[in-house]
Design a protein around this motif. Structure first.
Motif, PDB file in Angstrom:
ATOM      1  N   VAL A  66       0.831  -1.200   0.000  1.00  0.00           N
ATOM      2  CA  VAL A  66       0.000   0.000   0.000  1.00  0.00           C
ATOM      3  C   VAL A  66       0.871   1.258   0.000  1.00  0.00           C
ATOM      4  N   GLU A  67       1.972   1.244   0.725  1.00  0.00           N
ATOM      5  CA  GLU A  67       2.892   2.386   0.680  1.00  0.00           C
ATOM      6  C   GLU A  67       3.391   2.618  -0.743  1.00  0.00           C
ATOM      7  N   ALA A  68       3.705   1.553  -1.453  1.00  0.00           N
ATOM      8  CA  ALA A  68       4.154   1.677  -2.845  1.00  0.00           C
ATOM      9  C   ALA A  68       3.028   2.219  -3.727  1.00  0.00           C
ATOM     10  N   LEU A  69       1.818   1.714  -3.530  1.00  0.00           N
ATOM     11  CA  LEU A  69       0.679   2.208  -4.313  1.00  0.00           C
ATOM     12  C   LEU A  69       0.413   3.684  -4.023  1.00  0.00           C
ATOM     13  N   GLN A  70       0.536   4.071  -2.767  1.00  0.00           N
ATOM     14  CA  GLN A  70       0.341   5.476  -2.417  1.00  0.00           C
ATOM     15  C   GLN A  70       1.424   6.356  -3.019  1.00  0.00           C
ATOM     16  N   SER A  71       2.619   5.811  -3.202  1.00  0.00           N
ATOM     17  CA  SER A  71       3.730   6.595  -3.741  1.00  0.00           C
ATOM     18  C   SER A  71       3.531   6.978  -5.201  1.00  0.00           C
ATOM     19  N   VAL A  72       2.643   6.297  -5.902  1.00  0.00           N
ATOM     20  CA  VAL A  72       2.382   6.626  -7.308  1.00  0.00           C
ATOM     21  C   VAL A  72       1.030   7.317  -7.510  1.00  0.00           C
ATOM     22  N   ALA A  73       0.351   7.601  -6.423  1.00  0.00           N
ATOM     23  CA  ALA A  73      -0.972   8.236  -6.514  1.00  0.00           C
ATOM     24  C   ALA A  73      -0.861   9.612  -7.166  1.00  0.00           C
ATOM     25  N   PRO A  74      -1.754   9.918  -8.083  1.00  0.00           N
ATOM     26  CA  PRO A  74      -1.774  11.266  -8.644  1.00  0.00           C
ATOM     27  C   PRO A  74      -2.064  12.296  -7.542  1.00  0.00           C
ATOM     28  N   ALA A  75      -1.523  13.468  -7.693  1.00  0.00           N
ATOM     29  CA  ALA A  75      -1.719  14.540  -6.707  1.00  0.00           C
ATOM     30  C   ALA A  75      -3.205  14.767  -6.462  1.00  0.00           C
ATOM     31  N   GLY A  76      -3.557  14.906  -5.198  1.00  0.00           N
ATOM     32  CA  GLY A  76      -4.930  15.229  -4.837  1.00  0.00           C
ATOM     33  C   GLY A  76      -5.890  14.055  -4.855  1.00  0.00           C
ATOM     34  N   THR A  77      -5.400  12.847  -5.100  1.00  0.00           N
ATOM     35  CA  THR A  77      -6.298  11.688  -5.082  1.00  0.00           C
ATOM     36  C   THR A  77      -6.165  10.956  -3.753  1.00  0.00           C
ATOM     37  N   LEU A 138     -10.366   2.977 -24.267  1.00  0.00           N
ATOM     38  CA  LEU A 138     -11.021   1.701 -24.041  1.00  0.00           C
ATOM     39  C   LEU A 138     -10.223   1.002 -22.950  1.00  0.00           C
ATOM     40  N   LEU A 139     -10.822   0.871 -21.776  1.00  0.00           N
ATOM     41  CA  LEU A 139     -10.084   0.464 -20.587  1.00  0.00           C
ATOM     42  C   LEU A 139     -10.021  -1.040 -20.378  1.00  0.00           C
ATOM     43  N   PRO A 140      -8.798  -1.605 -20.342  1.00  0.00           N
ATOM     44  CA  PRO A 140      -8.683  -2.988 -19.882  1.00  0.00           C
ATOM     45  C   PRO A 140      -9.147  -3.050 -18.420  1.00  0.00           C
ATOM     46  N   SER A 141      -9.687  -4.170 -18.010  1.00  0.00           N
ATOM     47  CA  SER A 141     -10.263  -4.283 -16.666  1.00  0.00           C
ATOM     48  C   SER A 141      -9.279  -3.928 -15.555  1.00  0.00           C
ATOM     49  N   GLY A 142      -8.054  -4.407 -15.646  1.00  0.00           N
ATOM     50  CA  GLY A 142      -7.066  -4.130 -14.606  1.00  0.00           C
ATOM     51  C   GLY A 142      -6.704  -2.660 -14.505  1.00  0.00           C
ATOM     52  N   TRP A 143      -6.607  -1.986 -15.653  1.00  0.00           N
ATOM     53  CA  TRP A 143      -6.331  -0.551 -15.648  1.00  0.00           C
ATOM     54  C   TRP A 143      -7.529   0.205 -15.068  1.00  0.00           C
ATOM     55  N   ALA A 144      -8.731  -0.208 -15.448  1.00  0.00           N
ATOM     56  CA  ALA A 144      -9.948   0.409 -14.911  1.00  0.00           C
ATOM     57  C   ALA A 144     -10.003   0.234 -13.390  1.00  0.00           C
ATOM     58  N   ALA A 145      -9.586  -0.939 -12.912  1.00  0.00           N
ATOM     59  CA  ALA A 145      -9.570  -1.178 -11.466  1.00  0.00           C
ATOM     60  C   ALA A 145      -8.595  -0.229 -10.769  1.00  0.00           C
ATOM     61  N   LEU A 146      -7.425   0.009 -11.375  1.00  0.00           N
ATOM     62  CA  LEU A 146      -6.480   0.970 -10.789  1.00  0.00           C
ATOM     63  C   LEU A 146      -7.084   2.361 -10.733  1.00  0.00           C
ATOM     64  N   LEU A 147      -7.796   2.746 -11.776  1.00  0.00           N
ATOM     65  CA  LEU A 147      -8.450   4.054 -11.765  1.00  0.00           C
ATOM     66  C   LEU A 147      -9.486   4.120 -10.655  1.00  0.00           C
ATOM     67  N   CYS A 148     -10.189   3.025 -10.401  1.00  0.00           N
ATOM     68  CA  CYS A 148     -11.131   2.968  -9.287  1.00  0.00           C
ATOM     69  C   CYS A 148     -10.400   3.083  -7.957  1.00  0.00           C
ATOM     70  N   LEU A 149      -9.237   2.435  -7.832  1.00  0.00           N
ATOM     71  CA  LEU A 149      -8.469   2.491  -6.598  1.00  0.00           C
ATOM     72  C   LEU A 149      -8.167   3.929  -6.196  1.00  0.00           C
ATOM     73  N   TYR A 150      -7.841   4.753  -7.187  1.00  0.00           N
ATOM     74  CA  TYR A 150      -7.472   6.150  -6.915  1.00  0.00           C
ATOM     75  C   TYR A 150      -8.652   7.108  -7.089  1.00  0.00           C
ATOM     76  N   ASN A 151      -9.861   6.574  -7.178  1.00  0.00           N
ATOM     77  CA  ASN A 151     -11.078   7.379  -7.338  1.00  0.00           C
ATOM     78  C   ASN A 151     -11.053   8.248  -8.589  1.00  0.00           C
ATOM     79  N   ILE A 152     -10.416   7.752  -9.639  1.00  0.00           N
ATOM     80  CA  ILE A 152     -10.368   8.465 -10.910  1.00  0.00           C
ATOM     81  C   ILE A 152     -11.545   8.049 -11.785  1.00  0.00           C
ATOM     82  N   ARG A 153     -11.987   6.840 -11.626  1.00  0.00           N
ATOM     83  CA  ARG A 153     -13.118   6.313 -12.405  1.00  0.00           C
ATOM     84  C   ARG A 153     -14.274   6.043 -11.477  1.00  0.00           C
TER      85      ARG A 153
END
Length: 153
Positions: A66-77, A138-153
């Motif tokens: 989770v620390e690694a995932l947070q380290s790549v989070a877009p600003a403000g997400t 056109l979003l592959p499922s895994g990429w779409a899931a990452l966007l959901c993780l960061y509240n982008i989608r």
């Protein structure tokens, strides 16, 4: 539900996420390799079924991810509230107590759930950080899931 972004802002945040992932890709890939190793993935999942207190170490591994995932989070997400709830329940720093043996699954299954979710997102970051050149329409499922993780989608 998390805060949803307008279409233009979401596209910008998705591009920023991909750029951040690509910039840290080798670190993320190394972490995934560590997480998938015998002594983490194979052994610590076994420890749940063996009812060994060593399964409690999954919390540390989940926090590393989770620390690694947070380290790549877009600003403000922020991370998805659904994911945050799973993470907080399964990586809260709980320590083994002998009474936990009476309700083993209730005390320890949350470690596996949090670990599996975090590992999934790390796998998707590594996969799509390598495969994608730009954030796709056109979003592959895994990429779409990452966007959901960061509240982008």
């Amino acid at each position: 539900m998390g805060h949803r972004l307008d279409m233009l802002e979401a596209t910008s945040k998705a591009d920023e996420l991909l750029t951040n992932i690509q910039a840290r890709w080798s670190d993320l890939a190394k972490l995934l390799e560590d997480i998938n190793s015998h002594w983490v993935y194979e052994d610590l999942i076994y420890r749940f079924y063996h009812q060994s207190f060593k399964v409690y170490a999954l919390q540390t591994e989940t926090r590393r991810i989770v620390e690694a995932l947070q380290s790549v989070a877009p600003a403000g997400t922020t991370l998805s509230p659904l994911f945050e709830a799973i993470y907080q329940a399964g990586a809260s720093g709980k320590h083994f107590e002998i009474e936990h043996n009476k309700q083993w699954a209730a005390h320890t299954r949350v470690f596996l759930e949090a670990f599996f979710h975090a590992r999934y997102f790390l796998e998707m970051a590594v996969k799509y950080g390598k495969e994608l050149q730009t954030s796709p329409m056109l979003l592959p499922s895994g990429w779409a899931a990452l966007l959901c993780l960061y509240n982008i989608r």
